[in-house]
Scaffold this motif. Structure first.
Motif, PDB file in Angstrom:
ATOM      1  N   ILE A  35       0.879  -1.169   0.000  1.00  0.00           N
ATOM      2  CA  ILE A  35       0.000   0.000   0.000  1.00  0.00           C
ATOM      3  C   ILE A  35       0.914   1.217   0.000  1.00  0.00           C
ATOM      4  O   ILE A  35       1.824   1.324   0.825  1.00  0.00           O
ATOM      5  N   ILE A  36       0.684   2.098  -0.948  1.00  0.00           N
ATOM      6  CA  ILE A  36       1.469   3.321  -1.065  1.00  0.00           C
ATOM      7  C   ILE A  36       0.617   4.471  -0.554  1.00  0.00           C
ATOM      8  O   ILE A  36      -0.532   4.640  -0.975  1.00  0.00           O
ATOM      9  N   ILE A  37       1.189   5.260   0.360  1.00  0.00           N
ATOM     10  CA  ILE A  37       0.505   6.423   0.912  1.00  0.00           C
ATOM     11  C   ILE A  37       1.302   7.648   0.501  1.00  0.00           C
ATOM     12  O   ILE A  37       2.504   7.738   0.794  1.00  0.00           O
ATOM     13  N   CYS A  38       0.662   8.573  -0.181  1.00  0.00           N
ATOM     14  CA  CYS A  38       1.323   9.783  -0.678  1.00  0.00           C
ATOM     15  C   CYS A  38       0.695  11.007  -0.019  1.00  0.00           C
ATOM     16  O   CYS A  38      -0.520  11.189  -0.073  1.00  0.00           O
ATOM     17  N   ASN A  39       1.550  11.818   0.607  1.00  0.00           N
ATOM     18  CA  ASN A  39       1.101  13.083   1.177  1.00  0.00           C
ATOM     19  C   ASN A  39       1.380  14.180   0.159  1.00  0.00           C
ATOM     20  O   ASN A  39       2.513  14.594  -0.036  1.00  0.00           O
ATOM     21  N   ARG A  40       0.335  14.656  -0.510  1.00  0.00           N
ATOM     22  CA  ARG A  40       0.454  15.677  -1.541  1.00  0.00           C
ATOM     23  C   ARG A  40       0.507  17.083  -0.959  1.00  0.00           C
ATOM     24  O   ARG A  40       0.688  18.058  -1.680  1.00  0.00           O
ATOM     25  N   SER A  43       2.088  20.003   4.654  1.00  0.00           N
ATOM     26  CA  SER A  43       2.202  19.838   6.103  1.00  0.00           C
ATOM     27  C   SER A  43       2.139  18.354   6.451  1.00  0.00           C
ATOM     28  O   SER A  43       1.529  17.553   5.737  1.00  0.00           O
ATOM     29  N   ASP A  44       2.792  17.998   7.550  1.00  0.00           N
ATOM     30  CA  ASP A  44       2.755  16.621   8.031  1.00  0.00           C
ATOM     31  C   ASP A  44       1.332  16.259   8.418  1.00  0.00           C
ATOM     32  O   ASP A  44       0.540  17.127   8.803  1.00  0.00           O
ATOM     33  N   THR A  45       0.999  14.976   8.330  1.00  0.00           N
ATOM     34  CA  THR A  45      -0.304  14.505   8.769  1.00  0.00           C
ATOM     35  C   THR A  45      -0.164  13.058   9.225  1.00  0.00           C
ATOM     36  O   THR A  45       0.942  12.536   9.341  1.00  0.00           O
ATOM     37  N   THR A  46      -1.265  12.414   9.505  1.00  0.00           N
ATOM     38  CA  THR A  46      -1.271  11.019   9.933  1.00  0.00           C
ATOM     39  C   THR A  46      -2.250  10.228   9.081  1.00  0.00           C
ATOM     40  O   THR A  46      -3.111  10.797   8.398  1.00  0.00           O
ATOM     41  N   PHE A  47      -2.106   8.897   9.151  1.00  0.00           N
ATOM     42  CA  PHE A  47      -3.027   8.024   8.428  1.00  0.00           C
ATOM     43  C   PHE A  47      -3.267   6.758   9.225  1.00  0.00           C
ATOM     44  O   PHE A  47      -2.534   6.434  10.163  1.00  0.00           O
ATOM     45  N   ASN A  73       4.763  16.316   1.625  1.00  0.00           N
ATOM     46  CA  ASN A  73       5.349  16.022   0.310  1.00  0.00           C
ATOM     47  C   ASN A  73       6.190  14.751   0.309  1.00  0.00           C
ATOM     48  O   ASN A  73       7.258  14.702  -0.301  1.00  0.00           O
ATOM     49  N   ASP A  74       5.705  13.728   0.987  1.00  0.00           N
ATOM     50  CA  ASP A  74       6.458  12.478   1.091  1.00  0.00           C
ATOM     51  C   ASP A  74       5.550  11.306   0.734  1.00  0.00           C
ATOM     52  O   ASP A  74       4.332  11.431   0.676  1.00  0.00           O
ATOM     53  N   THR A  75       6.184  10.162   0.480  1.00  0.00           N
ATOM     54  CA  THR A  75       5.468   8.936   0.147  1.00  0.00           C
ATOM     55  C   THR A  75       5.994   7.811   1.013  1.00  0.00           C
ATOM     56  O   THR A  75       7.190   7.694   1.222  1.00  0.00           O
ATOM     57  N   LEU A  76       5.081   6.989   1.519  1.00  0.00           N
ATOM     58  CA  LEU A  76       5.442   5.833   2.315  1.00  0.00           C
ATOM     59  C   LEU A  76       4.984   4.585   1.567  1.00  0.00           C
ATOM     60  O   LEU A  76       3.825   4.501   1.155  1.00  0.00           O
ATOM     61  N   SER A 100      -3.219  10.331  -0.610  1.00  0.00           N
ATOM     62  CA  SER A 100      -3.683   9.375  -1.617  1.00  0.00           C
ATOM     63  C   SER A 100      -3.189   7.995  -1.204  1.00  0.00           C
ATOM     64  O   SER A 100      -2.059   7.850  -0.738  1.00  0.00           O
ATOM     65  N   PHE A 101      -4.028   6.984  -1.394  1.00  0.00           N
ATOM     66  CA  PHE A 101      -3.694   5.600  -1.066  1.00  0.00           C
ATOM     67  C   PHE A 101      -3.848   4.742  -2.316  1.00  0.00           C
ATOM     68  O   PHE A 101      -4.849   4.870  -3.029  1.00  0.00           O
ATOM     69  N   THR A 102      -2.891   3.869  -2.555  1.00  0.00           N
ATOM     70  CA  THR A 102      -2.989   2.904  -3.649  1.00  0.00           C
ATOM     71  C   THR A 102      -2.578   1.547  -3.114  1.00  0.00           C
ATOM     72  O   THR A 102      -1.542   1.419  -2.459  1.00  0.00           O
ATOM     73  N   ALA A 103      -3.394   0.519  -3.394  1.00  0.00           N
ATOM     74  CA  ALA A 103      -3.079  -0.861  -3.009  1.00  0.00           C
ATOM     75  C   ALA A 103      -2.758  -1.670  -4.251  1.00  0.00           C
ATOM     76  O   ALA A 103      -3.466  -1.585  -5.261  1.00  0.00           O
ATOM     77  N   PHE A 104      -1.688  -2.457  -4.169  1.00  0.00           N
ATOM     78  CA  PHE A 104      -1.250  -3.339  -5.260  1.00  0.00           C
ATOM     79  C   PHE A 104      -1.302  -4.771  -4.760  1.00  0.00           C
ATOM     80  O   PHE A 104      -1.039  -5.038  -3.587  1.00  0.00           O
TER      81      PHE A 104
END
Length: 109
Positions: A35-40, A43-47, A73-76, A100-104
């Motif tokens: 699962i890719i989590i992208c902070n567009r 500012s920092d946030t949580t998920f 502006n980071d991706t996990l 944004s969340f994407t599952a593969f």
């Protein structure tokens, strides 16, 4: 049985709203590889990420990630290898409207 490699789901949820990212179809087994989590945002946030067996109502025991910090502006990339049965759901929650969340994964029919 046929294996289908695919993007299982993509969503940019509203802030602080638990949202379905993916529901395993009837008659399938699924391996969620990542699962890719992208902070567009700037500012920092949580998920949060949870797995609900058979689409059950949310409970604390379902969370894989809970209020995990993601910088601006980071991706996990979460390499999780979770297995799902038919009608199991992956649910996500964003601390703000900029995630944004994407599952593969692989669907086995």
């Amino acid at each position: 049985m046929a294996d289908t490699l695919k993007v299982l789901g993509q969503v940019a949820p509203a802030a602080t709203t638990l949202t379905d990212l993916y529901t395993a179809p009837a008659g399938t087994q699924v391996v969620v590889s990542s699962i890719i989590i992208c902070n567009r945002g700037d500012s920092d946030t949580t998920f949060r990420v949870a797995v609900a067996v058979a689409g059950a109502s949310i409970e604390n025991k379902q969370y894989l990630f809970y209020d995990t910090r993601i910088p601006a502006n980071d991706t996990l990339a979460a390499q999780i290898g979770v297995t799902l049965g038919a009608t199991d759901k992956i649910r996500v929650y964003a601390g703000n409207e900029h995630l944004s969340f994407t599952a593969f994964g692989i669907e086995v029919v």
